[in-house]
Design a protein around this motif. Structure first.
Motif, PDB file in Angstrom:
ATOM      1  N   ALA A  16       0.830  -1.215   0.000  1.00 41.88           N
ATOM      2  CA  ALA A  16       0.000   0.000   0.000  1.00 41.88           C
ATOM      3  C   ALA A  16       0.858   1.258   0.000  1.00 41.88           C
ATOM      4  N   ALA A  17       2.062   1.165   0.571  1.00 40.79           N
ATOM      5  CA  ALA A  17       2.967   2.317   0.617  1.00 40.79           C
ATOM      6  C   ALA A  17       3.776   2.471  -0.671  1.00 40.79           C
ATOM      7  N   GLY A  18       3.584   1.555  -1.626  1.00 35.95           N
ATOM      8  CA  GLY A  18       4.293   1.655  -2.901  1.00 35.95           C
ATOM      9  C   GLY A  18       5.710   1.145  -2.863  1.00 35.95           C
ATOM     10  N   VAL A  19       6.053   0.343  -1.866  1.00 38.65           N
ATOM     11  CA  VAL A  19       7.408  -0.192  -1.754  1.00 38.65           C
ATOM     12  C   VAL A  19       7.608  -1.294  -2.794  1.00 38.65           C
ATOM     13  N   PRO A  20       8.644  -1.187  -3.632  1.00 39.10           N
ATOM     14  CA  PRO A  20       8.914  -2.257  -4.599  1.00 39.10           C
ATOM     15  C   PRO A  20       9.286  -3.553  -3.884  1.00 39.10           C
ATOM     16  N   GLU A  62       6.890   0.024   9.474  1.00 45.25           N
ATOM     17  CA  GLU A  62       6.441   1.413   9.339  1.00 45.25           C
ATOM     18  C   GLU A  62       7.541   2.289   8.737  1.00 45.25           C
ATOM     19  N   ARG A  63       8.771   2.092   9.193  1.00 41.92           N
ATOM     20  CA  ARG A  63       9.883   2.887   8.666  1.00 41.92           C
ATOM     21  C   ARG A  63      10.166   2.509   7.210  1.00 41.92           C
ATOM     22  N   ARG A  64      10.030   1.228   6.887  1.00 41.25           N
ATOM     23  CA  ARG A  64      10.220   0.832   5.483  1.00 41.25           C
ATOM     24  C   ARG A  64       9.126   1.442   4.613  1.00 41.25           C
ATOM     25  N   SER A  65       7.922   1.586   5.162  1.00 40.99           N
ATOM     26  CA  SER A  65       6.834   2.236   4.425  1.00 40.99           C
ATOM     27  C   SER A  65       7.156   3.692   4.131  1.00 40.99           C
ATOM     28  N   GLU A  66       8.032   4.274   4.957  1.00 47.25           N
ATOM     29  CA  GLU A  66       8.505   5.643   4.722  1.00 47.25           C
ATOM     30  C   GLU A  66       9.696   5.673   3.771  1.00 47.25           C
ATOM     31  N   ARG A  67      10.013   4.507   3.210  1.00 48.43           N
ATOM     32  CA  ARG A  67      11.052   4.295   2.200  1.00 48.43           C
ATOM     33  C   ARG A  67      12.467   4.342   2.755  1.00 48.43           C
ATOM     34  N   VAL A  68      12.615   4.142   4.055  1.00 52.77           N
ATOM     35  CA  VAL A  68      13.950   3.947   4.614  1.00 52.77           C
ATOM     36  C   VAL A  68      14.491   2.627   4.060  1.00 52.77           C
TER      37      VAL A  68
END
Length: 280
Positions: A16-20, A62-68
């Protein structure tokens, strides 16, 4: 909740966060939290996850969803089959850089210089693969060198790898010579920065990504100084952006280097320029 349920929820959140490759990253983070090898995670998925570990995992997701980047969350990145410490102060080692490693290992060497060493992944990998070789890694960033020191010591390469805080060739003595010089310099043009992924644009050190101009300044600086430190017959290997082969080849040719050739990565994109100093 079982590991399978926790993993499925995380995968949905990352998607949902668009993470590849959301499923892959969810698995890597869960394996890290559970302290199990990623390849064996499936064996643990039917088991309940400790609530405290689930809380830690949710924070990482959550942090990975922020693209960290995942490497910043778990503190490690695999490169050429070895784990390297990675922090926001160094460039994240990338699979395409292994093209430079393969090219360097295609011929023997005894003394290697890594310009802009960052995490040390290139220098230390080459020394680990080439028994008896010694080398120097230089970087203008003291924070990056701290990471390189840690990786060097963890690999027990202290006697064979010297690290210096310097810009390009500035930290060398006039008599220092190397039969192999390598570099993955900042080659992204300033105009290309907005098109980078959030993981790169927001979390990797700007100094390691771009020269703030056309992306070729590092190659010009290396070309100017390489003649004083590359032994006759020695090789220079430079990672490049996929559109820079002609420009970098021309810079090296004007500096008097010969046998210039371009080496593609596994995706067929121009990735490394190799050149040789005459003589020897």
């Amino acid at each position: 909740m079982t590991g399978s349920e926790v993993l499925a929820r995380a995968t949905r959140a990352l998607t949902a966060a668009g993470v590849p490759d959301a499923g892959r990253d969810a698995r890597r983070l869960l394996a890290h939290v559970l302290k199990v090898p990623p390849g064996r995670l499936t064996l643990f998925l039917p088991e309940p996850v400790d609530p405290d570990l689930e809380t830690i995992y949710n924070v990482l997701v959550e942090r990975r969803s922020e693209r960290v980047p995942v490497s910043h969350l778990i503190g490690r990145r695999e490169f050429y089959g070895r784990p390297f410490l990675v922090t926001p102060q160094v460039l994240d080692p990338r699979p395409e850089t292994e093209t430079l490693i393969e090219a360097a290992l295609a011929a023997p060497f005894s003394r290697v210089l890594d310009l802009g060493t960052g995490s040390g992944c290139i220098l230390l990998t080459l020394l680990a693969e080439q028994a008896g070789a010694t080398g120097v890694g230089g970087d203008v960033s003291a924070e990056a060198l701290n990471v390189a020191y840690w990786n060097r010591n963890a690999m027990q390469l202290e006697p064979r790898a010297a690290l210096v805080e310097a810009s390009w060739f500035d930290g060398l003595r006039p008599e220092d010579r190397f039969d192999l010089i390598v570099s993955n310099p900042p080659y992204i043009a300033a105009a290309e920065l907005p098109g980078l992924s959030p993981e790169v644009r927001q979390y990797e050190p700007r100094l390691a990504l771009t020269d703030g101009g056309d992306g070729l300044a590092a190659y010009r600086a290396i070309a100017v100084g390489v003649g004083a430190h590359l032994a006759p017959g020695g090789r220079l290997l430079l990672e490049i952006g996929p559109t820079q082969a002609a420009a970098v080849s021309a810079i090296l040719s004007q500096a008097g280097l010969v046998d210039i050739r371009v080496i593609p990565d596994l995706d067929g994109r121009d990735r490394v320029v190799q050149a040789t100093r005459t003589g020897g």
